[in-house]
Design a protein around this motif. Structure first.
Motif, PDB file in Angstrom:
ATOM      1  N   THR A   1       1.119  -1.164   0.044  1.00  0.00           N
ATOM      2  CA  THR A   1       0.083   0.050  -0.038  1.00  0.00           C
ATOM      3  C   THR A   1       0.881   1.107   0.064  1.00  0.00           C
ATOM      4  OG1 THR A   1      -0.080  -0.114   2.503  1.00  0.00           O
ATOM      5  CG2 THR A   1      -1.785  -1.119   1.290  1.00  0.00           C
ATOM      6  N   THR A   2       0.202   2.520  -0.280  1.00  0.00           N
ATOM      7  CA  THR A   2       1.039   3.788  -0.183  1.00  0.00           C
ATOM      8  C   THR A   2       1.578   3.927   0.992  1.00  0.00           C
ATOM      9  OG1 THR A   2      -0.491   4.718  -1.788  1.00  0.00           O
ATOM     10  CG2 THR A   2       0.669   6.126  -0.651  1.00  0.00           C
ATOM     11  N   GLU A   3       0.836   3.599   2.152  1.00  0.00           N
ATOM     12  CA  GLU A   3       1.188   3.660   3.711  1.00  0.00           C
ATOM     13  C   GLU A   3       2.664   2.626   3.931  1.00  0.00           C
ATOM     14  OE1 GLU A   3      -2.967   4.840   3.148  1.00  0.00           O
ATOM     15  OE2 GLU A   3      -1.719   2.916   2.450  1.00  0.00           O
TER      16      GLU A   3
ATOM     17  N   TYR B   1       4.728   1.830   1.709  1.00  0.00           N
ATOM     18  CA  TYR B   1       5.920   2.343   1.002  1.00  0.00           C
ATOM     19  C   TYR B   1       6.619   3.520   1.829  1.00  0.00           C
ATOM     20  CZ  TYR B   1       5.487  -0.620  -3.261  1.00  0.00           C
ATOM     21  OH  TYR B   1       5.506  -1.574  -4.094  1.00  0.00           O
ATOM     22  N   ALA B   2       5.334   4.312   2.305  1.00  0.00           N
ATOM     23  CA  ALA B   2       5.987   5.455   2.902  1.00  0.00           C
ATOM     24  C   ALA B   2       6.571   5.302   4.381  1.00  0.00           C
ATOM     25  CB  ALA B   2       4.778   6.350   3.219  1.00  0.00           C
TER      26      ALA B   2
ATOM     27  N   GLY C   1      -8.330   6.024   1.365  1.00  0.00           N
ATOM     28  CA  GLY C   1      -7.321   6.658   0.860  1.00  0.00           C
ATOM     29  C   GLY C   1      -7.588   7.680  -0.060  1.00  0.00           C
TER      30      GLY C   1
ATOM     31  N   ALA D   1      -5.891   7.860  -3.426  1.00  0.00           N
ATOM     32  CA  ALA D   1      -5.248   7.593  -4.765  1.00  0.00           C
ATOM     33  C   ALA D   1      -6.558   7.332  -5.619  1.00  0.00           C
ATOM     34  CB  ALA D   1      -4.486   6.103  -4.647  1.00  0.00           C
TER      35      ALA D   1
END
Length: 258
Positions: A16-18, A20-21, A207, A209
């Motif tokens: 998920t984006t989270e 990766y961050a 989210g 996106a």
């Protein structure tokens, strides 16, 4: 010359984006080993900061053994809200290996004024509602969950997916649109209007996106059939990368005091 063990080895169940961050934030912390695990369902995934492993573990027992072997000191479940099996496996494995586990989960979308949402518990119910009233449908739900809609021969589908379905279910009327978010509201309005979409089928991923389709649907009065999130283990859960980072810091500090 031997390399000292890291102060803390962290496994991020990501994709998920989270995820990766969080990997990017933790990888810069001195003395920390960060391993991200991806399910491998998307071709050519982006490589997160730190180490990467791809593919399943083979169930909770195998995951627990992997955690022990790799001397993992903390696990963050940052998987997609609908990756429920991995969530349950992680909870069982971490309990067996006595390793702290955190759930990092983006908040669910909530309907607002003007929204025409119909929330459903599963794809069978979603397909039933589509078959009863819809004619032109945007399926924005992932390439592996299309089969329940394939028998609705009177409905025209626009299937949006990051990767092509393999195999493609036998739709009578379907067009495939390969695209990856984030999408803008203006682009989503143009898509819905240009294709004459009267219904969107999606899951409550949360989210930013892919939430532009919901704003576009609200603006145009398009119905949204929204699958609710599946149940997850009762875990300590945070909604932001910053909060997850603080939790890892607390775990690292508690380890130093032992």
């Amino acid at each position: 010359m031997s390399v000292p063990d890291p102060a803390l080895a962290v496994l991020i169940l990501g994709g998920t984006t989270e995820g990766y961050a969080l990997a990017a934030a933790l990888a810069d912390r001195p003395g920390m080993r960060v391993v991200s695990s991806l399910a491998g369902r998307t071709a050519n995934p982006r490589h997160p900061a730190g180490e990467l492993r791809v593919g399943g573990f083979g169930g909770p027992d195998a995951l627990a053994e992997w955690l022990r072997r790799e001397r993992i000191g903390a696990v963050i479940d940052a998987t997609h809200p609908f990756a429920s099996r991995m969530g349950w496996n992680a909870a069982a494995a971490c309990a067996a290996a006595a390793i702290p586990l955190l759930r990092l989960e983006r908040p669910a979308w909530q309907p607002g004024p003007g929204d025409r949402w119909q929330e459903v518990p599963d794809w069978a119910e979603a397909a039933s509602r589509v078959g009863a009233t819809a004619r032109h449908v945007l399926l924005a739900l992932g390439r592996q969950e299309l089969a329940p809609f394939a028998g609705l021969d009177h409905v025209r589908f626009l299937i949006r997916s990051v990767d092509p379905p393999d195999p493609m279910p036998p739709f009578a009327q379907a067009e495939l649109l390969l695209a990856r978010g984030p999408f803008t509201e203006a682009d989503e309005v143009a898509l819905l209007q240009g294709r004459g979409i009267d219904t969107i089928v999606c899951k409550n991923s949360g989210g930013t996106a892919t939430d532009a389709k919901l704003a576009a649907a609200r603006r145009l009065g398009v119905r949204v059939i929204m699958r609710q999130r599946p149940p997850r283990p009762d875990l300590h859960t945070v909604a932001t990368v910053a909060a997850a980072f603080e939790w890892v810091e607390e775990v690292a500090e508690s380890g130093k005091r032992l």
